[in-house]
Design a protein around this motif. Structure first.
Motif, PDB file in Angstrom:
ATOM      1  N   ALA A 195       0.704  -1.257  -0.178  1.00 37.58           N
ATOM      2  CA  ALA A 195       0.041   0.080   0.365  1.00 37.58           C
ATOM      3  C   ALA A 195       0.415   0.947   0.599  1.00 37.58           C
ATOM      4  N   LEU A 196       2.112   1.125   0.131  1.00 33.16           N
ATOM      5  CA  LEU A 196       3.155   2.310   0.359  1.00 33.16           C
ATOM      6  C   LEU A 196       3.752   2.739  -1.125  1.00 33.16           C
ATOM      7  N   LEU A 197       2.899   2.131  -1.977  1.00 34.35           N
ATOM      8  CA  LEU A 197       3.716   2.055  -3.494  1.00 34.35           C
ATOM      9  C   LEU A 197       2.873   3.095  -4.141  1.00 34.35           C
ATOM     10  N   SER A 198       3.115   4.249  -4.770  1.00 32.46           N
ATOM     11  CA  SER A 198       3.031   5.154  -5.811  1.00 32.46           C
ATOM     12  C   SER A 198       2.541   3.607  -6.982  1.00 32.46           C
ATOM     13  N   SER A 199       1.725   4.254  -8.016  1.00 33.42           N
ATOM     14  CA  SER A 199       0.996   3.645  -9.293  1.00 33.42           C
ATOM     15  C   SER A 199       1.936   4.011 -10.019  1.00 33.42           C
ATOM     16  N   ARG A 200       2.897   4.413 -10.262  1.00 29.22           N
ATOM     17  CA  ARG A 200       4.281   3.594 -11.571  1.00 29.22           C
ATOM     18  C   ARG A 200       5.187   3.156 -10.372  1.00 29.22           C
ATOM     19  N   GLU A 201       5.490   2.921  -9.216  1.00 31.71           N
ATOM     20  CA  GLU A 201       5.578   1.761  -8.241  1.00 31.71           C
ATOM     21  C   GLU A 201       5.539   0.949  -8.627  1.00 31.71           C
ATOM     22  N   ARG A 202       3.740   1.230  -7.909  1.00 29.93           N
ATOM     23  CA  ARG A 202       3.310  -0.549  -8.607  1.00 29.93           C
ATOM     24  C   ARG A 202       3.030  -0.952 -10.515  1.00 29.93           C
ATOM     25  N   ASP A 203       2.933  -0.283 -11.256  1.00 29.04           N
ATOM     26  CA  ASP A 203       3.394  -0.603 -12.230  1.00 29.04           C
ATOM     27  C   ASP A 203       4.726  -1.453 -12.396  1.00 29.04           C
ATOM     28  N   VAL A 204       5.402  -0.958 -11.892  1.00 31.55           N
ATOM     29  CA  VAL A 204       7.275  -1.085 -11.896  1.00 31.55           C
ATOM     30  C   VAL A 204       7.101  -2.470 -11.944  1.00 31.55           C
ATOM     31  N   ALA A 221      11.626  -3.393 -21.319  1.00 30.34           N
ATOM     32  CA  ALA A 221      10.473  -3.708 -21.635  1.00 30.34           C
ATOM     33  C   ALA A 221       9.437  -2.704 -20.706  1.00 30.34           C
ATOM     34  N   ILE A 222       9.637  -3.337 -19.111  1.00 29.06           N
ATOM     35  CA  ILE A 222       8.487  -2.146 -18.387  1.00 29.06           C
ATOM     36  C   ILE A 222       8.777  -1.046 -18.857  1.00 29.06           C
ATOM     37  N   GLU A 264      15.003   1.437 -13.274  1.00 31.52           N
ATOM     38  CA  GLU A 264      15.533   1.229 -12.301  1.00 31.52           C
ATOM     39  C   GLU A 264      15.107   2.498 -11.142  1.00 31.52           C
ATOM     40  N   ILE A 265      15.523   3.952 -10.715  1.00 29.70           N
ATOM     41  CA  ILE A 265      14.980   4.242  -9.965  1.00 29.70           C
ATOM     42  C   ILE A 265      13.386   3.921  -9.080  1.00 29.70           C
ATOM     43  N   TYR A 266      12.164   3.832 -10.052  1.00 26.11           N
ATOM     44  CA  TYR A 266      11.360   3.377  -9.268  1.00 26.11           C
ATOM     45  C   TYR A 266      11.631   1.723  -8.833  1.00 26.11           C
ATOM     46  N   ARG A 267      11.853   1.152  -9.633  1.00 26.48           N
ATOM     47  CA  ARG A 267      13.035  -0.231  -8.451  1.00 26.48           C
ATOM     48  C   ARG A 267      13.357  -0.428  -7.396  1.00 26.48           C
ATOM     49  N   ALA A 268      14.292   0.890  -6.705  1.00 30.13           N
ATOM     50  CA  ALA A 268      15.005   0.667  -6.387  1.00 30.13           C
ATOM     51  C   ALA A 268      13.675   1.445  -5.250  1.00 30.13           C
TER      52      ALA A 268
END
Length: 206
Positions: free
Chosen positions: A141-150, A162-163, A175-179
């Motif tokens: 639930a802490l993840l942002s929408s874009r972080e969820r997409d990643v 590909a992502i 890579e930033i979102y993944r981190a």
């Protein structure tokens, strides 16, 4: 040891008293009796999680109806039903309603004790699983929408490139979102992140 709560629901005073005496020899057991299904259900919301020894034949709310009523609290109560000899079809109905075992009256004491021990072990496992799922959901639930997409892209086994293509962003941004995903989920590896995603109900990815 943690106190184990046992609730005996039987309208027969002699049977209920006998069961309470028998079970009182078990370690760390807190026992409470109820004369009817209605009495138990009236108190259920205030009761600690525990194991239920439930008679099926009672005036008022039947044992089957009690099982159906506590269905929404399956993580709090596990039920063993007490049946008369030959009530196999009724016992099957009780199992379908959520009971985890049934014991015929008069009870075989050793079989009953073993069944109760197994019920508490099963409940402990269930409670741990519920806690694990809730913890995973809270982190997700802490993840942002874009972080969820990643994260969903990673669940699907897609590469950063590909992502990035799917989301119309650069691989470096992925890579930033993944981190950030790893940081918020408090994990160090992708496998750990995927484990949390699966525990939180993200499998298969929606």
């Amino acid at each position: 040891m943690t106190t184990r709560n046992l609730y005996i629901v039987d309208d027969d005073d002699i049977v209920r008293s006998s069961l309470q005496s028998l079970m009182s020899v078990m370690p760390d057991m807190a026992i409470r009796g109820f004369r009817s299904g209605d009495a138990f259900l009236a108190a259920a919301d205030a009761l600690a999680p525990g194991c239920l020894l439930l008679d099926l034949h009672m005036p008022g709310t039947s044992g089957i109806d009690v099982l159906k009523a506590i269905g929404v609290h399956q993580s709090r109560f596990v039920a063993i039903v007490l049946t008369g000899q030959g009530d196999v079809s009724l016992a099957v109905l009780a199992m379908k309603a959520g009971a985890i075992d049934f014991i015929e009256k008069p009870c075989d004491h050793l079989a009953l004790i073993q069944a109760i021990d197994l019920a508490f072990a099963r409940q402990a496992h269930s409670s741990l699983e519920v806690a694990r799922v809730e913890a995973a959901a809270a982190k997700l639930a802490l993840l942002s929408s874009r972080e969820r997409d990643v994260l969903r892209g990673l669940i699907d086994g897609r590469s950063n490139k590909a992502i990035a293509y799917d989301l119309d962003i650069s691989p470096r941004t992925v890579e930033i979102y993944r981190a950030k995903v790893m940081e918020k989920l408090e994990v160090r590896s992708l496998s750990e992140a995927l484990g949390i995603a699966f525990a939180g109900g993200w499998f298969p990815a929606g």
